[in-house]
Design a protein around this motif. Structure first.
Motif, PDB file in Angstrom:
ATOM      1  N   ALA A  35       0.841  -1.199   0.000  1.00  0.00           N
ATOM      2  CA  ALA A  35       0.000   0.000   0.000  1.00  0.00           C
ATOM      3  C   ALA A  35       0.871   1.242   0.000  1.00  0.00           C
ATOM      4  O   ALA A  35       1.954   1.278   0.588  1.00  0.00           O
ATOM      5  N   ARG A  36       0.375   2.316  -0.642  1.00  0.00           N
ATOM      6  CA  ARG A  36       1.119   3.570  -0.731  1.00  0.00           C
ATOM      7  C   ARG A  36       1.193   4.283   0.614  1.00  0.00           C
ATOM      8  O   ARG A  36       2.083   5.100   0.825  1.00  0.00           O
ATOM      9  N   GLU A  37       0.237   4.009   1.518  1.00  0.00           N
ATOM     10  CA  GLU A  37       0.221   4.742   2.780  1.00  0.00           C
ATOM     11  C   GLU A  37       1.480   4.483   3.612  1.00  0.00           C
ATOM     12  O   GLU A  37       1.850   5.290   4.454  1.00  0.00           O
ATOM     13  N   ARG A  38       2.157   3.358   3.358  1.00  0.00           N
ATOM     14  CA  ARG A  38       3.308   3.011   4.179  1.00  0.00           C
ATOM     15  C   ARG A  38       4.526   3.776   3.693  1.00  0.00           C
ATOM     16  O   ARG A  38       5.512   3.225   3.236  1.00  0.00           O
ATOM     17  N   GLY A  39       4.428   5.108   3.792  1.00  0.00           N
ATOM     18  CA  GLY A  39       5.428   5.965   3.182  1.00  0.00           C
ATOM     19  C   GLY A  39       6.809   5.839   3.769  1.00  0.00           C
ATOM     20  O   GLY A  39       7.799   5.820   3.057  1.00  0.00           O
ATOM     21  N   LEU A  51      11.849  -0.972   1.382  1.00  0.00           N
ATOM     22  CA  LEU A  51      11.827  -2.177   2.200  1.00  0.00           C
ATOM     23  C   LEU A  51      10.387  -2.556   2.482  1.00  0.00           C
ATOM     24  O   LEU A  51       9.519  -1.698   2.621  1.00  0.00           O
ATOM     25  N   VAL A  52      10.146  -3.848   2.591  1.00  0.00           N
ATOM     26  CA  VAL A  52       8.822  -4.354   2.929  1.00  0.00           C
ATOM     27  C   VAL A  52       8.999  -5.430   3.991  1.00  0.00           C
ATOM     28  O   VAL A  52      10.003  -6.159   4.004  1.00  0.00           O
ATOM     29  N   THR A  53       8.032  -5.501   4.905  1.00  0.00           N
ATOM     30  CA  THR A  53       8.103  -6.490   5.975  1.00  0.00           C
ATOM     31  C   THR A  53       7.444  -7.783   5.521  1.00  0.00           C
ATOM     32  O   THR A  53       6.272  -7.798   5.132  1.00  0.00           O
ATOM     33  N   VAL A  54       8.202  -8.868   5.574  1.00  0.00           N
ATOM     34  CA  VAL A  54       7.693 -10.195   5.208  1.00  0.00           C
ATOM     35  C   VAL A  54       8.020 -11.142   6.353  1.00  0.00           C
ATOM     36  O   VAL A  54       9.198 -11.408   6.635  1.00  0.00           O
ATOM     37  N   ARG A  55       6.977 -11.625   7.019  1.00  0.00           N
ATOM     38  CA  ARG A  55       7.150 -12.542   8.160  1.00  0.00           C
ATOM     39  C   ARG A  55       8.145 -11.971   9.171  1.00  0.00           C
ATOM     40  O   ARG A  55       9.107 -12.625   9.570  1.00  0.00           O
ATOM     41  N   GLU A  56       7.887 -10.707   9.558  1.00  0.00           N
ATOM     42  CA  GLU A  56       8.682  -9.998  10.566  1.00  0.00           C
ATOM     43  C   GLU A  56      10.136  -9.816  10.142  1.00  0.00           C
ATOM     44  O   GLU A  56      11.027  -9.682  10.982  1.00  0.00           O
ATOM     45  N   GLN A  57      10.382  -9.812   8.836  1.00  0.00           N
ATOM     46  CA  GLN A  57      11.737  -9.581   8.322  1.00  0.00           C
ATOM     47  C   GLN A  57      11.663  -8.513   7.238  1.00  0.00           C
ATOM     48  O   GLN A  57      10.773  -8.531   6.375  1.00  0.00           O
ATOM     49  N   LEU A  58      12.602  -7.556   7.271  1.00  0.00           N
ATOM     50  CA  LEU A  58      12.636  -6.507   6.257  1.00  0.00           C
ATOM     51  C   LEU A  58      13.310  -7.033   5.000  1.00  0.00           C
ATOM     52  O   LEU A  58      14.430  -7.561   5.044  1.00  0.00           O
ATOM     53  N   VAL A  59      12.615  -6.909   3.868  1.00  0.00           N
ATOM     54  CA  VAL A  59      13.112  -7.416   2.580  1.00  0.00           C
ATOM     55  C   VAL A  59      13.187  -6.246   1.599  1.00  0.00           C
ATOM     56  O   VAL A  59      12.198  -5.516   1.420  1.00  0.00           O
ATOM     57  N   GLU A  71      -0.284  -1.638  -5.043  1.00  0.00           N
ATOM     58  CA  GLU A  71       0.555  -2.467  -5.912  1.00  0.00           C
ATOM     59  C   GLU A  71       0.768  -3.836  -5.258  1.00  0.00           C
ATOM     60  O   GLU A  71       0.464  -4.029  -4.081  1.00  0.00           O
ATOM     61  N   GLN A  72       1.307  -4.755  -6.030  1.00  0.00           N
ATOM     62  CA  GLN A  72       1.616  -6.092  -5.539  1.00  0.00           C
ATOM     63  C   GLN A  72       3.138  -6.251  -5.463  1.00  0.00           C
ATOM     64  O   GLN A  72       3.856  -5.795  -6.349  1.00  0.00           O
ATOM     65  N   VAL A  73       3.603  -6.901  -4.414  1.00  0.00           N
ATOM     66  CA  VAL A  73       5.027  -7.185  -4.303  1.00  0.00           C
ATOM     67  C   VAL A  73       5.212  -8.706  -4.259  1.00  0.00           C
ATOM     68  O   VAL A  73       4.584  -9.394  -3.455  1.00  0.00           O
ATOM     69  N   ILE A  74       6.044  -9.198  -5.174  1.00  0.00           N
ATOM     70  CA  ILE A  74       6.336 -10.632  -5.257  1.00  0.00           C
ATOM     71  C   ILE A  74       7.676 -10.866  -4.580  1.00  0.00           C
ATOM     72  O   ILE A  74       8.677 -10.242  -4.937  1.00  0.00           O
ATOM     73  N   ILE A  75       7.703 -11.763  -3.615  1.00  0.00           N
ATOM     74  CA  ILE A  75       8.939 -12.071  -2.893  1.00  0.00           C
ATOM     75  C   ILE A  75       9.614 -13.248  -3.596  1.00  0.00           C
ATOM     76  O   ILE A  75       9.042 -14.342  -3.695  1.00  0.00           O
ATOM     77  N   ALA A  76      10.823 -13.006  -4.095  1.00  0.00           N
ATOM     78  CA  ALA A  76      11.574 -14.031  -4.826  1.00  0.00           C
ATOM     79  C   ALA A  76      12.854 -14.362  -4.079  1.00  0.00           C
ATOM     80  O   ALA A  76      13.484 -13.488  -3.468  1.00  0.00           O
ATOM     81  N   GLY A  84      19.775 -13.116  -1.627  1.00  0.00           N
ATOM     82  CA  GLY A  84      18.822 -13.233  -0.535  1.00  0.00           C
ATOM     83  C   GLY A  84      17.423 -12.898  -1.027  1.00  0.00           C
ATOM     84  O   GLY A  84      17.200 -12.646  -2.219  1.00  0.00           O
ATOM     85  N   PRO A  85      16.423 -12.861  -0.135  1.00  0.00           N
ATOM     86  CA  PRO A  85      15.055 -12.520  -0.541  1.00  0.00           C
ATOM     87  C   PRO A  85      15.005 -11.118  -1.136  1.00  0.00           C
ATOM     88  O   PRO A  85      15.634 -10.182  -0.634  1.00  0.00           O
ATOM     89  N   CYS A  86      14.248 -10.976  -2.212  1.00  0.00           N
ATOM     90  CA  CYS A  86      14.115  -9.681  -2.883  1.00  0.00           C
ATOM     91  C   CYS A  86      12.693  -9.563  -3.407  1.00  0.00           C
ATOM     92  O   CYS A  86      12.131 -10.530  -3.937  1.00  0.00           O
ATOM     93  N   GLY A  87      12.098  -8.356  -3.249  1.00  0.00           N
ATOM     94  CA  GLY A  87      10.738  -8.125  -3.719  1.00  0.00           C
ATOM     95  C   GLY A  87      10.719  -7.470  -5.096  1.00  0.00           C
ATOM     96  O   GLY A  87      11.594  -6.679  -5.438  1.00  0.00           O
ATOM     97  N   LEU A  88       9.731  -7.816  -5.890  1.00  0.00           N
ATOM     98  CA  LEU A  88       9.494  -7.202  -7.199  1.00  0.00           C
ATOM     99  C   LEU A  88       8.117  -6.561  -7.153  1.00  0.00           C
ATOM    100  O   LEU A  88       7.097  -7.255  -7.016  1.00  0.00           O
ATOM    101  N   VAL A  89       8.079  -5.243  -7.267  1.00  0.00           N
ATOM    102  CA  VAL A  89       6.819  -4.513  -7.159  1.00  0.00           C
ATOM    103  C   VAL A  89       6.211  -4.354  -8.549  1.00  0.00           C
ATOM    104  O   VAL A  89       6.862  -3.851  -9.475  1.00  0.00           O
TER     105      VAL A  89
END
Length: 683
Positions: A581-585, A592-600, A619-624, A629-634
């Motif tokens: 979400a855009r609100e998480r400015g 960075l995005v939080t995935v299972r209590e981990q910043l990715v 938007e959608q973020v795909i965690i690959a 290491g883990p990386c998101g694709l928005v």
């Protein structure tokens, strides 16, 4: 027609030579294993017999002399020693050269063969086996003559043994000419009281299929023709019919006798014997001929129809390409059915999708081969390299049944050769140094393969000296790759050996030292959309792991969209997907995005590929999972799963590392296939 038979023979002989090499290397490890000795002997015997049948007379003659030596091994007269194995491996290579030699190269190759036979003689300490005097000439390397089948009656005089002739040796000489079937007639053997051991009571009917010709057959009997009744007649392949017809063709019975017998009883041979119209030996000879011709006809039909698993690779590639086009059209049909809302079309589209998926899996499975055969080929490389370097190395193989796409295996051969050469030359120490370090004198080299989802992991590891991290750092600083005060972990230092031209060798040898090994491996692995990792502990050994996709032709992917452009992310790399979400400015500004209590960390495809337009609110973020290491694709949105037919990009896009290929969607649009490892590294 003849060319097709010869091509089939070459293919079969090449396979036998591969088996021969593997068996010889096994025999070196287990010299007393009679089963392995038998495999070696059978391979040599089959190559010799088939070579004679198809006119490869130099190949057949040379192989016969090698086979004679291994006959002594089989009988226990000759011991299996490393020199014998080495000389036989050289003989195997010479047979391979004879198989590929053009016609007219006989004299030059014959000289090489004589040198190898002398080497074999020294290894066994016996006089060299002489060339076959009654066999075909060994002055030509290629095929000659036409394959034909001959009916031979050999009826020696009772006193032939008194002249020093041995009928069994003559039969052996006939067998050297090609495919031989025979029946021995014993009806003239008297009772024991009247039996004379100096008399010959047996005669033979023989069926021989060969390219040698009638003169060569006649030459076998040239020294006994005045002491035997010999007839040599051609046989038409069309004669492989009913037993009665064969008896008539052989002149043993009259046609009307056979016609009457057929009307009364299906077992014609028994009836003709019971009525005294044919003898038991005539029926036995006709049955032999019937079976020989029937087997020959069946074998040739199999070759002509190619009804074996030996399908030409080009045909498999063509099938996979067609299946790929079908997958694309099926996706287009599915899209149209959703837009139309027609229940009947939707049902048909679903059935076509099911059948296409089954066909896709079947076509891809045809290209899958166990990697064990490729691993086994490296036994010879390890043996020769360790011998040249004065080292002792055992090759261990794990996961030989692991299957991989044939096209991927072909690309992997050269990288694996580089890794094996480096391990033996730079990694594994000499027996003296290993003993000083408290290690066993024999080094260990492991080739292991295992499945990891849609990937295959291939590991090449040794228990040698390991990488000298100090020498790597010094050479990297010398070449300007790192700063003198750079802080690098052991894993980061090990990764420096993958740089082009990087080498710590103090001298260049014939085996390695020019720095053109590991970077070649890395480029080959990246071309396969795979990854490579190096781990090493000084004094304990080095392990190089290659992670390769199972196949390159069709992959399962996730179709996504960013600014109206479509991309495919390989499904094997994806671990999860969530909204951004855009609100998480505050977090958004840090990418960075939080995935299972981990910043990715993440990469916005719109920004990375400079796609114009306004992004949607959510938007959608795909965690690959990547090498970094883990990386998101928005992306703007996730469309769904997609069976992706991989198409290579042209030379214009060869420098775009973040894209590994492209595919055509059902609506005709092109979607780029993302290389998530390089995308994460570039970002």
């Amino acid at each position: 027609m003849m060319d097709r038979h010869i091509a089939a023979f070459r293919e079969e002989a090449a396979e036998l030579l591969r088996e021969l090499e593997v068996s010889l290397l096994e025999l070196e490890e287990r010299p007393g294993d009679g089963e392995v000795v038998g495999r070696v002997f059978r391979a040599l015997h089959t190559i010799k017999g088939s070579g004679a049948m198809f006119g490869f007379t130099l190949l057949s003659g040379f192989t016969h002399r090698v086979e004679t030596i291994f006959d002594g091994v089989r009988e226990g007269r000759i011991a299996v020693t490393p020199p014998l194995i080495g000389a036989t491996l050289a003989a195997r290579d010479h047979i391979q050269a004879l198989l590929a030699a053009p016609e007219g190269a006989g004299s030059e190759l014959d000289g090489v063969g004589e040198g190898i036979l002398e080497q074999l003689t020294r290894a066994v300490g016996e006089p060299p086996p002489p060339p076959d005097p009654a066999g075909p000439s060994v002055s030509a390397a290629g095929p000659s003559g036409t394959i034909a089948t001959w009916r031979i009656r050999f009826e020696p005089a009772p006193d032939i043994l008194l002249t020093g002739a041995n009928p069994l040796l003559l039969l052996r000489d006939l067998r050297e000419l090609g495919n031989l079937s025979l029946v021995a007639h014993m009806d003239r053997v008297p009772d024991l009281a009247a039996f004379d051991p100096e008399q010959c009571y047996v005669h033979w009917d023989l069926i021989l299929t060969t390219a040698a010709g009638k003169d060569a057959i006649h030459d076998v009997f040239i020294f006994v023709e005045d002491r035997a009744n010999i007839s040599i007649e051609p046989v038409a392949e069309t004669a492989a019919g009913r037993l009665g017809d064969l008896l008539v063709a052989r002149g043993d019975v009259l046609p009307e006798a056979v016609e009457g017998a057929v009307k009364e009883r299906p077992r014609v041979g028994e009836l003709l014997v019971s009525r005294g119209l044919a003898s038991e030996e005539q029926v036995r000879a006709a049955l032999l001929e019937q079976q020989h011709l029937g087997a020959l006809k069946e074998k040739r039909q199999r070759v002509e129809a190619e009804s074996t698993l030996r399908v030409p690779a080009a045909k498999l590639d063509s099938l996979v390409n067609i299946v790929g086009e079908l997958v694309t059209m099926q996706a287009r049909l599915s899209g149209y059915s959703l837009e139309s809302g027609d229940a009947e079309i939707t049902f048909i589209a679903g059935e076509v999708e099911r059948l296409t998926e089954t066909l896709r899996e079947s076509a891809m499975s045809m290209r899958m081969l166990p990697i064990g055969e490729t691993f086994a080929r490296f036994k010879r490389l390890v043996r020769d390299l360790s011998s040249d370097l004065g080292k002792r190395v055992d090759l261990l193989i794990e996961g030989a049944a692991t299957e991989l796409d044939k096209s991927v295996i072909e690309v992997l051969v050269d990288p694996l050769v580089h890794l094996i050469r480096n391990a033996i030359d730079h990694g594994i120490e000499s027996p003296e140094r290993r003993a000083a370090a408290g290690k066993p004198p024999v080094g260990r080299l492991l080739l292991a393969a295992s499945h990891e989802g849609a990937f295959v992991s291939i590991r090449v590891s040794d228990d040698g000296a390991g990488l000298d991290h100090g020498a790597i750092r010094a050479r990297a600083v010398e070449r300007g790759l790192i700063a003198p005060d750079a802080l690098l972990s052991e894993q980061q230092l090990a990764a420096l050996i993958l740089k082009p031209g990087f080498s710590t060798a103090s001298a260049v040898s014939e085996i390695s030292g020019r720095g053109v090994g590991t970077d070649v491996v890395q480029r080959a692995v990246e071309d396969l959309r795979g990854t490579l990792a190096v781990q090493s502990t000084q004094g304990q050994g080095t392990s190089v792991t290659l992670r390769i996709p199972l196949t390159l032709a069709i992959i399962d992917g996730l179709l996504v969209e960013a600014g109206g452009d479509c991309f495919v992310v390989p499904l094997s790399n994806i671990s999860s997907c969530q909204e951004l979400a855009r609100e998480r400015g505050a977090v958004r500004r840090q990418s960075l995005v939080t995935v299972r209590e981990q910043l990715v960390p993440y990469v916005v495809l719109r920004e990375h590929f400079h796609i114009p337009g306004e992004a949607p609110p959510n938007e959608q973020v795909i965690i690959a999972e990547t090498r970094e290491g883990p990386c998101g694709l928005v992306v703007d949105r996730v469309i769904g799963d997609h069976h992706t037919v991989v198409k290579r990009l042209g030379n214009l896009y060869r420098h775009v590392e973040e894209v590994s290929g492209a595919t055509i969607l059902g609506n005709g649009k092109v979607a780029l296939i993302l290389d998530v490892d390089k995308l994460a590294r570039a970002a």
